[in-house]
Design an enzyme around this catalytic site. Structure first.
Site, PDB file in Angstrom:
ATOM      1  N   SER B  15       0.774  -1.199   0.035  1.00  0.00           N
ATOM      2  CA  SER B  15      -0.054  -0.074  -0.001  1.00  0.00           C
ATOM      3  C   SER B  15       0.962   1.107  -0.003  1.00  0.00           C
ATOM      4  CB  SER B  15      -0.911   0.173   1.165  1.00  0.00           C
ATOM      5  OG  SER B  15      -1.838  -0.992   1.178  1.00  0.00           O
ATOM      6  N   ARG B  38       0.463   8.021   4.994  1.00  0.00           N
ATOM      7  CA  ARG B  38      -0.762   7.435   5.866  1.00  0.00           C
ATOM      8  C   ARG B  38      -1.805   8.066   6.008  1.00  0.00           C
ATOM      9  NH1 ARG B  38      -0.068   3.306  10.059  1.00  0.00           N
ATOM     10  NH2 ARG B  38       1.829   2.369   9.985  1.00  0.00           N
ATOM     11  N   HIS B  41      -3.303   6.649   2.929  1.00  0.00           N
ATOM     12  CA  HIS B  41      -3.419   5.250   3.019  1.00  0.00           C
ATOM     13  C   HIS B  41      -4.720   5.015   4.011  1.00  0.00           C
ATOM     14  CE1 HIS B  41      -3.062   1.771   5.558  1.00  0.00           C
ATOM     15  NE2 HIS B  41      -2.762   1.098   4.553  1.00  0.00           N
TER      16      HIS B  41
END
Lengths: 208, 208
Positions: B15, B38, B41
């Site tokens: 990812s 993040r 994500h």
């Protein structure tokens, strides 16, 4: 003194009005209209409505299940926290087994993530439940595996896993063959616990 | 048997690699690179990185605060649930006062939402804290009001309220004058508890 809207009900009203003014709701059936609006509201994105896919009658199936007292089974604590308890029509249980102490060992045994292993402790809750997946693609993949292996069917699957590995694929797989279970998904990488919880909250009561 | 990636660490690695391959990280300083990745994500959206705004050194300020044991103050339970406890460097407290029984009365008194009124019980925790707002624009507006009234300063404000009424405005107001407090925001309507928690998790440890 900063100028801003401080009335929670006015904020909701104005938000939903903005979404309805901007959104293309033409393809959304009546029983999913409020769900679509709430998913947009939770994400701050009107265009996410375009990516919703669903089986016919999915909204009605979910509403009826919640009215009957169906448990809500969530793949993660954030979804469980996002469900507004005061909206639930039958004091429905909100279940998340991810923190069950048996999960890490089960994950090793089946060679899968903890999010997927947590589903192995859903069995007794599954029949007629409303499943809300707002985090892990592996949880949705695992649900399909368990259904293929004969697990009891939920009344509705709200498929909103998010991310870059498996999210789009798991949701497309559900939409292509939902194993006879009504479903709502958002296609693609987008999703998340806020959308999944918003979907539950929309089906829980007609009140906006 | 369905084919999918079942290794949690491999899913993370893949990812993050996808995000780094697709994202435009040119404008992101080194101390916010992992935070940007993040946040993308958590939302399934690479382009949200373009909407990040921040003060110089905000990432370093947040990291140092967490290392010092700063409490994390969240505007809602979903953000608090999203903070991964095992990543925190000093067993930092994660505080959310929204369920404090005094909040509804306080909301009536000040004529504001419960999310805003909850901040009136943050005082003792505020100095040097990391504030993570992932839901309510009124919470961020209220924080600015309290700072203007002389409240103790956090070490960092992570401003990720979401929605159609006040979200964009409250974040722009913070970015225009953060009252001397380091900050990170995502501009516009987008935001949410997953992004806010992801921002905390990114600053908590260098481990991906």
């Amino acid at each position: 003194m900063i100028e801003y809207e401080r009335d929670g009900q006015a904020i909701y009203r104005q938000s939903f009005a903005t979404i309805r003014a901007e959104a293309d709701l033409a393809g959304i059936p009546a029983d999913l209209e409020k769900l679509a609006v709430r998913v947009a509201h939770a994400s701050g994105m009107v265009d996410v409505i375009r990516d919703l896919r669903f089986s016919p009658g999915a909204g009605s199936a979910g509403r009826a299940a919640l009215q009957r007292g169906a448990p809500i089974i969530a793949d993660c604590r954030m979804v469980a926290e996002g469900v507004t308890r005061s909206r639930l029509p039958a004091d429905n249980a909100v279940i998340c087994t991810l923190q069950d102490p048996r999960v890490p060992e089960r994950a090793s045994e089946i060679g899968n993530t903890r999010s997927a292993a947590a589903l192995d402790f859903w069995h007794e809750h599954l029949p007629g439940s409303v499943v809300a997946i707002g985090n892990a693609p592996t949880a949705l993949f695992r649900l399909l595996e368990l259904l293929d292996a004969g697990a009891p069917k939920p009344a509705l699957i709200l498929g909103f896993p998010v991310g870059f590995v498996g999210a789009a694929e798991s949701k497309d797989m559900l939409a292509a063959d939902s194993r006879g279970v009504p479903f709502v998904i958002v296609r693609g990488r987008r999703g998340g616990s806020a959308m999944a919880a918003a979907a539950v909250n929309a089906l829980a009561t007609e009140r906006e």
